[in-house]
Design a protein around this motif. Structure first.
Motif, PDB file in Angstrom:
ATOM      1  N   ASP A 202       0.798  -1.227   0.000  1.00 36.96           N
ATOM      2  CA  ASP A 202       0.000   0.000   0.000  1.00 36.96           C
ATOM      3  C   ASP A 202       0.831   1.278   0.000  1.00 36.96           C
ATOM      4  O   ASP A 202       0.267   2.373   0.095  1.00 36.96           O
ATOM      5  CB  ASP A 202      -0.962   0.010   1.194  1.00 36.96           C
ATOM      6  N   GLY A 203       2.149   1.178  -0.093  1.00 38.64           N
ATOM      7  CA  GLY A 203       2.990   2.357  -0.102  1.00 38.64           C
ATOM      8  C   GLY A 203       3.118   3.018   1.248  1.00 38.64           C
ATOM      9  O   GLY A 203       3.484   4.199   1.341  1.00 38.64           O
ATOM     10  N   SER A 204       2.880   2.260   2.311  1.00 37.39           N
ATOM     11  CA  SER A 204       2.981   2.799   3.664  1.00 37.39           C
ATOM     12  C   SER A 204       4.407   2.829   4.184  1.00 37.39           C
ATOM     13  O   SER A 204       4.690   3.426   5.216  1.00 37.39           O
ATOM     14  CB  SER A 204       2.123   1.960   4.619  1.00 37.39           C
ATOM     15  N   ASP A 609       8.481   4.959  -0.501  1.00 38.00           N
ATOM     16  CA  ASP A 609       8.339   4.784   0.938  1.00 38.00           C
ATOM     17  C   ASP A 609       7.161   5.630   1.407  1.00 38.00           C
ATOM     18  O   ASP A 609       6.376   6.134   0.579  1.00 38.00           O
ATOM     19  CB  ASP A 609       9.636   5.141   1.671  1.00 38.00           C
ATOM     20  N   ALA A 610       7.018   5.797   2.709  1.00 39.92           N
ATOM     21  CA  ALA A 610       5.874   6.538   3.238  1.00 39.92           C
ATOM     22  C   ALA A 610       5.855   7.991   2.777  1.00 39.92           C
ATOM     23  O   ALA A 610       4.792   8.628   2.750  1.00 39.92           O
ATOM     24  CB  ALA A 610       5.874   6.470   4.764  1.00 39.92           C
ATOM     25  N   ALA A 611       7.023   8.524   2.402  1.00 36.54           N
ATOM     26  CA  ALA A 611       7.091   9.909   1.943  1.00 36.54           C
ATOM     27  C   ALA A 611       6.742  10.059   0.471  1.00 36.54           C
ATOM     28  O   ALA A 611       6.608  11.179  -0.026  1.00 36.54           O
ATOM     29  CB  ALA A 611       8.495  10.473   2.206  1.00 36.54           C
ATOM     30  N   GLY A 612       6.603   8.963  -0.246  1.00 37.38           N
ATOM     31  CA  GLY A 612       6.254   9.022  -1.659  1.00 37.38           C
ATOM     32  C   GLY A 612       7.265   8.293  -2.525  1.00 37.38           C
ATOM     33  O   GLY A 612       8.039   7.455  -2.048  1.00 37.38           O
ATOM     34  N   GLN A 613       7.278   8.630  -3.818  1.00 39.93           N
ATOM     35  CA  GLN A 613       8.151   7.973  -4.780  1.00 39.93           C
ATOM     36  C   GLN A 613       9.378   8.839  -5.036  1.00 39.93           C
ATOM     37  O   GLN A 613       9.297  10.067  -5.107  1.00 39.93           O
ATOM     38  CB  GLN A 613       7.402   7.723  -6.092  1.00 39.93           C
ATOM     39  N   HIS A 614      10.547   8.173  -5.192  1.00 43.28           N
ATOM     40  CA  HIS A 614      11.812   8.888  -5.364  1.00 43.28           C
ATOM     41  C   HIS A 614      12.609   8.269  -6.512  1.00 43.28           C
ATOM     42  O   HIS A 614      12.503   7.073  -6.793  1.00 43.28           O
ATOM     43  CB  HIS A 614      12.667   8.810  -4.091  1.00 43.28           C
ATOM     44  N   ARG A 615      13.453   9.111  -7.126  1.00 46.95           N
ATOM     45  CA  ARG A 615      14.413   8.653  -8.133  1.00 46.95           C
ATOM     46  C   ARG A 615      15.726   9.378  -7.900  1.00 46.95           C
ATOM     47  O   ARG A 615      15.742  10.557  -7.528  1.00 46.95           O
ATOM     48  CB  ARG A 615      13.910   8.938  -9.555  1.00 46.95           C
ATOM     49  N   ALA A 616      16.828   8.680  -8.139  1.00 49.70           N
ATOM     50  CA  ALA A 616      18.128   9.307  -7.931  1.00 49.70           C
ATOM     51  C   ALA A 616      19.166   8.614  -8.803  1.00 49.70           C
ATOM     52  O   ALA A 616      19.067   7.414  -9.073  1.00 49.70           O
ATOM     53  CB  ALA A 616      18.533   9.227  -6.462  1.00 49.70           C
ATOM     54  N   LEU A 630      16.972   7.040   1.293  1.00 48.58           N
ATOM     55  CA  LEU A 630      16.427   7.874   2.350  1.00 48.58           C
ATOM     56  C   LEU A 630      15.070   8.474   1.972  1.00 48.58           C
ATOM     57  O   LEU A 630      14.789   8.706   0.778  1.00 48.58           O
ATOM     58  CB  LEU A 630      17.409   8.993   2.679  1.00 48.58           C
ATOM     59  N   PRO A 631      14.245   8.805   2.977  1.00 44.23           N
ATOM     60  CA  PRO A 631      12.918   9.383   2.697  1.00 44.23           C
ATOM     61  C   PRO A 631      12.973  10.743   2.014  1.00 44.23           C
ATOM     62  O   PRO A 631      11.990  11.159   1.398  1.00 44.23           O
ATOM     63  CB  PRO A 631      12.294   9.502   4.099  1.00 44.23           C
ATOM     64  N   ASN A 632      14.105  11.448   2.088  1.00 42.65           N
ATOM     65  CA  ASN A 632      14.213  12.745   1.412  1.00 42.65           C
ATOM     66  C   ASN A 632      14.662  12.616  -0.038  1.00 42.65           C
ATOM     67  O   ASN A 632      14.912  13.632  -0.709  1.00 42.65           O
ATOM     68  CB  ASN A 632      15.156  13.667   2.184  1.00 42.65           C
ATOM     69  N   GLY A 633      14.783  11.383  -0.520  1.00 44.71           N
ATOM     70  CA  GLY A 633      15.151  11.153  -1.907  1.00 44.71           C
ATOM     71  C   GLY A 633      16.630  11.033  -2.156  1.00 44.71           C
ATOM     72  O   GLY A 633      17.060  10.858  -3.301  1.00 44.71           O
ATOM     73  N   GLU A 634      17.451  11.106  -1.108  1.00 41.27           N
ATOM     74  CA  GLU A 634      18.893  10.965  -1.267  1.00 41.27           C
ATOM     75  C   GLU A 634      19.319   9.514  -1.114  1.00 41.27           C
ATOM     76  O   GLU A 634      18.601   8.696  -0.534  1.00 41.27           O
ATOM     77  CB  GLU A 634      19.619  11.828  -0.229  1.00 41.27           C
ATOM     78  N   VAL A 635      20.511   9.193  -1.628  1.00 42.86           N
ATOM     79  CA  VAL A 635      21.102   7.873  -1.453  1.00 42.86           C
ATOM     80  C   VAL A 635      22.441   8.033  -0.751  1.00 42.86           C
ATOM     81  O   VAL A 635      23.161   9.007  -0.981  1.00 42.86           O
ATOM     82  CB  VAL A 635      21.275   7.133  -2.802  1.00 42.86           C
ATOM     83  N   GLN A 636      22.743   7.077   0.117  1.00 44.50           N
ATOM     84  CA  GLN A 636      24.002   7.103   0.859  1.00 44.50           C
ATOM     85  C   GLN A 636      24.658   5.735   0.805  1.00 44.50           C
ATOM     86  O   GLN A 636      23.982   4.725   0.994  1.00 44.50           O
ATOM     87  CB  GLN A 636      23.765   7.477   2.331  1.00 44.50           C
ATOM     88  N   ALA A 637      25.967   5.716   0.564  1.00 47.76           N
ATOM     89  CA  ALA A 637      26.732   4.471   0.656  1.00 47.76           C
ATOM     90  C   ALA A 637      26.967   4.158   2.129  1.00 47.76           C
ATOM     91  O   ALA A 637      27.330   5.041   2.913  1.00 47.76           O
ATOM     92  CB  ALA A 637      28.061   4.614  -0.077  1.00 47.76           C
ATOM     93  N   ARG A 638      26.750   2.889   2.494  1.00 48.29           N
ATOM     94  CA  ARG A 638      26.882   2.496   3.905  1.00 48.29           C
ATOM     95  C   ARG A 638      28.157   1.683   4.109  1.00 48.29           C
ATOM     96  O   ARG A 638      28.626   1.018   3.207  1.00 48.29           O
ATOM     97  CB  ARG A 638      25.676   1.659   4.340  1.00 48.29           C
TER      98      ARG A 638
END
Length: 638
Positions: A202-204, A609-616, A630-638
């Motif tokens: 459900d995109g929650s 995610d719960a914040a919506g759809q993202h592309r990066a 991330l929910p703000n649309g950013e990507v991070q290497a871990r």
């Protein structure tokens, strides 16, 4: 010569010509010996045992008295395999293996995958109702409560699934005491489950669960004392049965407390009821509309498969059925949603790296037995068709060379030579007997009989220990794409055949060498790892995509998509992360992508995610990468 004789002669000639023409049209594509050898040179595998026969191993299940005559048929499923990374090694070096010979669910290190070893152990539902009338059918690793550690869902015949909650921290040595067994459904239900898959429906932002059931709810299939079980029924038709135990759609909401069971909400009533009563053997998820929500393919054994298009919003699940259109030249059995063939496994692949996926479905396709057809649905339309309730697909298995393979089960798509083009692996075989008795004639007689009596087990012919039904002749398939776009099977040339019927496959780079490996779950026999030993292939990136969990941990970003453009001899690629797609096999929760031999490549990653759809954009280099979405649309290497 009389005109009547002339007419009969002409008619005979025309009939022969038509037969010859039909034979030419239906002949399977066949590359030359030299072509097959050149293709085979790109691949190499070494078989490594995953387990050995347990003490007191059996090869048939106890069943209720009414099923005694077909107990070999009833005993034909239960082997399953799943890959995961419990030790935090950055590769899927741990396996969950279900062995029907002793009904064990075992966690163990994958042989030759490296890392600190630990003793293998069983997952047992201690403290929960469990007895000999219940048997495991599969396991699905997933962080269901989003606390940063991988839990394991185990599903059974005879009871509803059990959720084994991992109480350890990431990177801790796996041990039986770290897994706490809790009921998925409270109170416990009598279900007979053959497939289970997870996705955010459900995109929650939370992983939800779809449970695919087989025999009717409440049926005591494996209870020798259930001699008056009024709920036990076989299918009410070979091609259009709708009397199975209903599949369930369960939404989850993590509590926010590490180690706790999430809240479970059954929303099955929100889906089309007729879509959930098929005899389900496999479940496939794929984002078909491009909105980050997974549509669902239910592969049903005795009735039409169902393609359910996702129209959900957070907290509200909604699916609509899409059905293919039939023309004068297409048999009903080859129309998606109308087919009467057996749906035994399902996978998705993108040969052009864009658009809608091809959908490959396993089936029963036995020479001199039952010539239905594997199905290869090729897209012919767009997302607009799906929104309108039309499945824009035509069936191409015959022209592409994969129509027939035996009694087939799980099917998986993966790139084993890092070319950017998927190969297809397919598990085959049903019941292996040693007496030489071939039971196909009596099965054919059953299939041609009155459908009204099929539901009653007493009307079935005997299928008992010693009888053989596609058990001694079928071999697993390894379908490789040829230059003209067809497939050819190279399993025999590559030594990939298994000595016993197989059920599930799990794909992943278990040793971190940049090559995709394959684990095989065999029914009533030892299972195996096929370690990829090919040389000379281009490099690859293994992407472990993760997202923040409800309690600050990281869980696999199930449903994320990566698209790569073509580059330096490597084809364009498109993959979505749904590890548990199919029947009885769960692949690693990572994406395996081919790269050019020199330099890096920029891909696009998309997720919801719960914040919506993202592309990066995402820059890829060879090796393993753990990427946080991330929910703000950013990507991070871990």
């Amino acid at each position: 010569m009389s005109s009547a004789i002339i007419r009969r002669s002409v008619t005979a000639v025309v009939a022969v010509a038509l037969c010859v023409a039909a034979g030419l049209v239906t002949a399977l594509p066949a590359p030359s010996e030299a072509q097959q050898q050149r293709l085979a040179e790109r691949f190499s595998f070494r078989q490594v045992p995953l387990n050995t026969a347990p003490v007191g191993a059996r090869d048939v299940r106890p069943v209720q008295p009414g099923l005694a005559g077909i107990r070999s048929w009833i005993s034909a499923v239960g082997a399953a395999v799943a890959l995961t990374d419990l030790r935090g090694l950055g590769r899927p070096a741990d396996v969950c293996l279900v062995d029907p010979r002793d009904d064990s669910v075992t966690i163990a290190p994958v042989p030759q995958a490296g890392g600190a070893p630990y003793p293998r152990f069983e997952l047992r539902p201690d403290g929960l109702p469990y007895d000999a009338t219940m048997a495991p059918m599969g396991c699905v690793p997933a962080d269901i409560n989003e606390d940063g550690t991988t839990d394991v869902l185990v599903y059974y015949w005879g009871r509803s699934p059990v959720l084994f909650l991992n109480q350890a921290t990431r990177g801790t040595t796996p041990a039986r005491g770290a897994f706490r067994a809790v009921e998925l459904m409270e109170p416990v239900q009598v279900w007979n489950t053959t497939a289970l898959n997870v996705a955010d429906l459900d995109g929650s932002g939370h992983l939800d669960i779809v449970v695919g059931n087989y025999f009717p709810d409440g049926a005591k299939v494996l209870d020798p004392a259930a001699d008056a079980d009024t709920r036990m029924r076989m299918q009410d038709g070979m091609g259009d049965a709708g009397n199975a135990g209903p599949s369930r759609v369960l939404l989850t909401t993590p509590t926010g407390t590490p180690g706790d069971k999430p809240r479970i909400t059954d929303v099955s009533a929100e889906l089309p009821a007729e879509a959930l009563r098929g005899w389900t053997l496999a479940i496939g998820f794929q984002d078909l509309l491009g909105d980050g929500l997974p549509s669902m393919y239910l592969a049903n054994d005795f009735g039409p498969d169902k393609l359910l298009v996702n129209r959900s919003t957070p907290g509200r699940v909604a699916f609509t059925e899409a059905v293919g259109e039939r023309d004068l030249l297409t048999p009903k059995s080859e129309v998606l949603g109308l087919d009467s063939f057996k749906g035994m496994g399902v996978t998705f692949t993108y040969p052009t790296g864009e658009g809608l996926p091809e959908i490959a479905v396993s089936n029963i396709t036995e020479d001199y037995g039952l010539h239905e057809s594997n199905l290869l649905f090729v897209p012919t339309g767009s997302t607009a068709d799906l929104r309108a309730g039309v499945a824009p697909y035509t069936e191409h298995s015959q022209r592409r060379g994969i129509a027939r393979s035996g009694w087939s089960w799980d099917i998986k798509a993966g790139d084993f030579d890092n070319s950017g083009t998927d190969e297809l692996t397919q598990a085959t075989g049903f019941v292996r007997g040693d007496t030489g008795a071939d039971r196909w004639p009596v099965l054919q007689e059953l299939a041609m009989g009155n459908a009204e009596v099929l539901r009653y087990p007493g009307s079935w012919p005997n299928f008992r220990p010693g009888d053989d039904l596609s058990g001694r002749t079928d071999a697993n398939r390894f379908w490789v794409s040829t230059p003209d776009g067809a497939y050819t099977d190279l399993a025999g040339r590559l030594g990939m055949a298994q000595p016993m019927p197989s059920r599930g496959f799990a794909l992943g780079d278990v040793d971190g060498d940049g090559r995709l490996d394959l684990l095989v779950a065999n029914q009533w026999a030892d299972s195996a790892l096929l370690l990829n030993t090919a040389t000379g292939a281009p490099p690859a990136a293994d992407l472990e995509l993760v997202s923040p969990g409800a309690t600050g941990g990281e869980r696999a970003a199930i449903g994320a998509q990566v698209v790569l453009p073509p580059a330096e001899g490597v084809a364009a690629q498109k993959y979505q992360l749904y590890p548990a797609n199919g029947h009885a096999g769960v692949s690693a929760a990572e994406l395996h992508l081919a790269l050019p031999r020199r330099g890096s490549v920029t891909a696009e990653v998309s997720w919801r995610d719960a914040a919506g759809q993202h592309r990066a954009p995402l820059t890829l280099t060879p090796g393993h990468h753990r990427i946080m979405l991330l929910p703000n649309g950013e990507v991070q290497a871990r």
